[in-house]
Design a protein around this motif. Structure first.
Motif, mmCIF file in Angstrom:
data_model
loop_
_atom_site.group_PDB
_atom_site.id
_atom_site.type_symbol
_atom_site.label_atom_id
_atom_site.label_comp_id
_atom_site.label_asym_id
_atom_site.label_seq_id
_atom_site.Cartn_x
_atom_site.Cartn_y
_atom_site.Cartn_z
ATOM 1 N N CYS A 103 0.843 -1.187 0.000
ATOM 2 C CA CYS A 103 0.000 0.000 0.000
ATOM 3 C C CYS A 103 0.878 1.237 0.000
ATOM 4 C CB CYS A 103 -0.891 -0.004 1.238
ATOM 5 S SG CYS A 103 -1.887 1.459 1.414
ATOM 6 N N ASP A 148 -7.635 10.685 -1.114
ATOM 7 C CA ASP A 148 -8.778 10.114 -1.813
ATOM 8 C C ASP A 148 -10.053 10.658 -1.164
ATOM 9 O OD1 ASP A 148 -10.845 8.527 -2.786
ATOM 10 O OD2 ASP A 148 -9.740 6.654 -2.569
ATOM 11 N N ASP A 196 -13.151 10.016 -1.953
ATOM 12 C CA ASP A 196 -14.132 8.953 -1.718
ATOM 13 C C ASP A 196 -13.810 8.183 -0.437
ATOM 14 O OD1 ASP A 196 -15.636 9.563 -3.964
ATOM 15 O OD2 ASP A 196 -14.537 8.160 -5.255
ATOM 16 N N HIS A 230 -13.388 -0.427 -0.075
ATOM 17 C CA HIS A 230 -12.854 0.728 -0.790
ATOM 18 C C HIS A 230 -11.327 0.740 -0.691
ATOM 19 C CE1 HIS A 230 -13.073 4.789 -2.508
ATOM 20 N NE2 HIS A 230 -12.015 5.027 -1.742
ATOM 21 N N THR A 254 -9.677 -2.408 -2.618
ATOM 22 C CA THR A 254 -9.792 -2.411 -4.077
ATOM 23 C C THR A 254 -9.064 -1.248 -4.729
ATOM 24 O OG1 THR A 254 -11.918 -1.272 -3.968
ATOM 25 C CG2 THR A 254 -11.961 -3.683 -4.129
ATOM 26 N N ARG A 255 -8.940 -0.128 -4.023
ATOM 27 C CA ARG A 255 -8.333 1.047 -4.646
ATOM 28 C C ARG A 255 -6.890 1.319 -4.243
ATOM 29 N NH1 ARG A 255 -12.396 6.020 -5.243
ATOM 30 N NH2 ARG A 255 -13.903 5.027 -6.614
ATOM 31 N N HIS A 256 -6.488 0.844 -3.081
ATOM 32 C CA HIS A 256 -5.202 1.296 -2.557
ATOM 33 C C HIS A 256 -4.225 0.187 -2.193
ATOM 34 C CE1 HIS A 256 -6.683 5.356 -2.582
ATOM 35 N NE2 HIS A 256 -7.768 4.952 -1.947
ATOM 36 N N ARG A 307 -2.283 -3.622 -3.558
ATOM 37 C CA ARG A 307 -2.009 -4.540 -4.667
ATOM 38 C C ARG A 307 -1.213 -5.705 -4.098
ATOM 39 N NH1 ARG A 307 1.822 -0.774 -4.615
ATOM 40 N NH2 ARG A 307 3.944 -1.277 -5.186
#
Length: 188
Positions: A8, A14, A16, A46, A49-51, A53
């Motif tokens: 991360c 962000d 959102d 959130h 899925t977005r931040h 890998r």
């Protein structure tokens, strides 16, 4: 994936994410538990899925995979003794530094930690069957009862004697009124 380590970014900007966190924090002021749980799941979804890998998947050579499986089988067969890294490397026919790197990458923990997990798991099984702590310590390769007690308590939070006593008392209850107890480390 089981045992995956997520990567991360250190700082996240962000709007959102800010919104879903605010919703979560507002839910703590008297909202029903279900609503709080849903808000928490929204934050987690959130964020993940977005931040995050997954790190790049390492591809291992067949010889490395075979070496790790050979070592795991050997360590599992010899729970009652301390196995050296040199011994494992000779058995696996690879360099000991490479063995530690491969084992740790493939299994998620180094060989000594995996061996300790297996020894503690076997201890748990034996104690659950009512065997004495001293006998269990000797059978699972611990120097003495105190060594087993320290290692066992560090992982489970209770002493082996307490587990044995509680488990025997638990088993004396009628089978219909008791839940099933399993080793506290799932997936072993």
């Amino acid at each position: 994936p089981q045992g995956a380590r997520f990567l991360c970014e250190t700082a996240i900007c962000d709007d959102d994410m800010k919104r879903v966190l605010q919703t979560l924090f507002r839910s703590f002021n008297g909202a029903p538990i279900l609503q709080q749980e849903e808000a928490l799941l929204d934050v987690l979804e959130h964020f993940l899925t977005r931040h995050t890998r997954l790190p790049p998947r390492a591809s291992h050579k067949p010889i490395e995979l075979r070496a790790v499986e050979t070592c795991k089988a050997y360590l599992a067969a010899y729970l009652h003794r301390n196995v050296t890294l040199t011994e494992l490397a000779q058995l696996a026919r690879i360099d000991r530094f490479l063995l530690v790197r491969c084992f740790t990458t493939i299994v998620g923990i180094p060989p000594h930690a995996w061996h300790m997990q297996q020894r503690l798991h076997k201890s748990f099984e034996m104690l659950s069957k009512g065997q004495s702590v001293a006998d269990v310590a000797a059978a699972t390769g611990f120097a003495d009862q105190a060594h087993l007690t320290r290692a066992f308590k560090r992982v489970t939070g209770i002493t082996p004697g307490r587990l044995r006593k509680d488990h025997l008392a638990f088993q004396s209850q009628p089978a219909t009124s008791r839940p099933r107890i399993t080793w506290p480390l799932p997936g072993l």
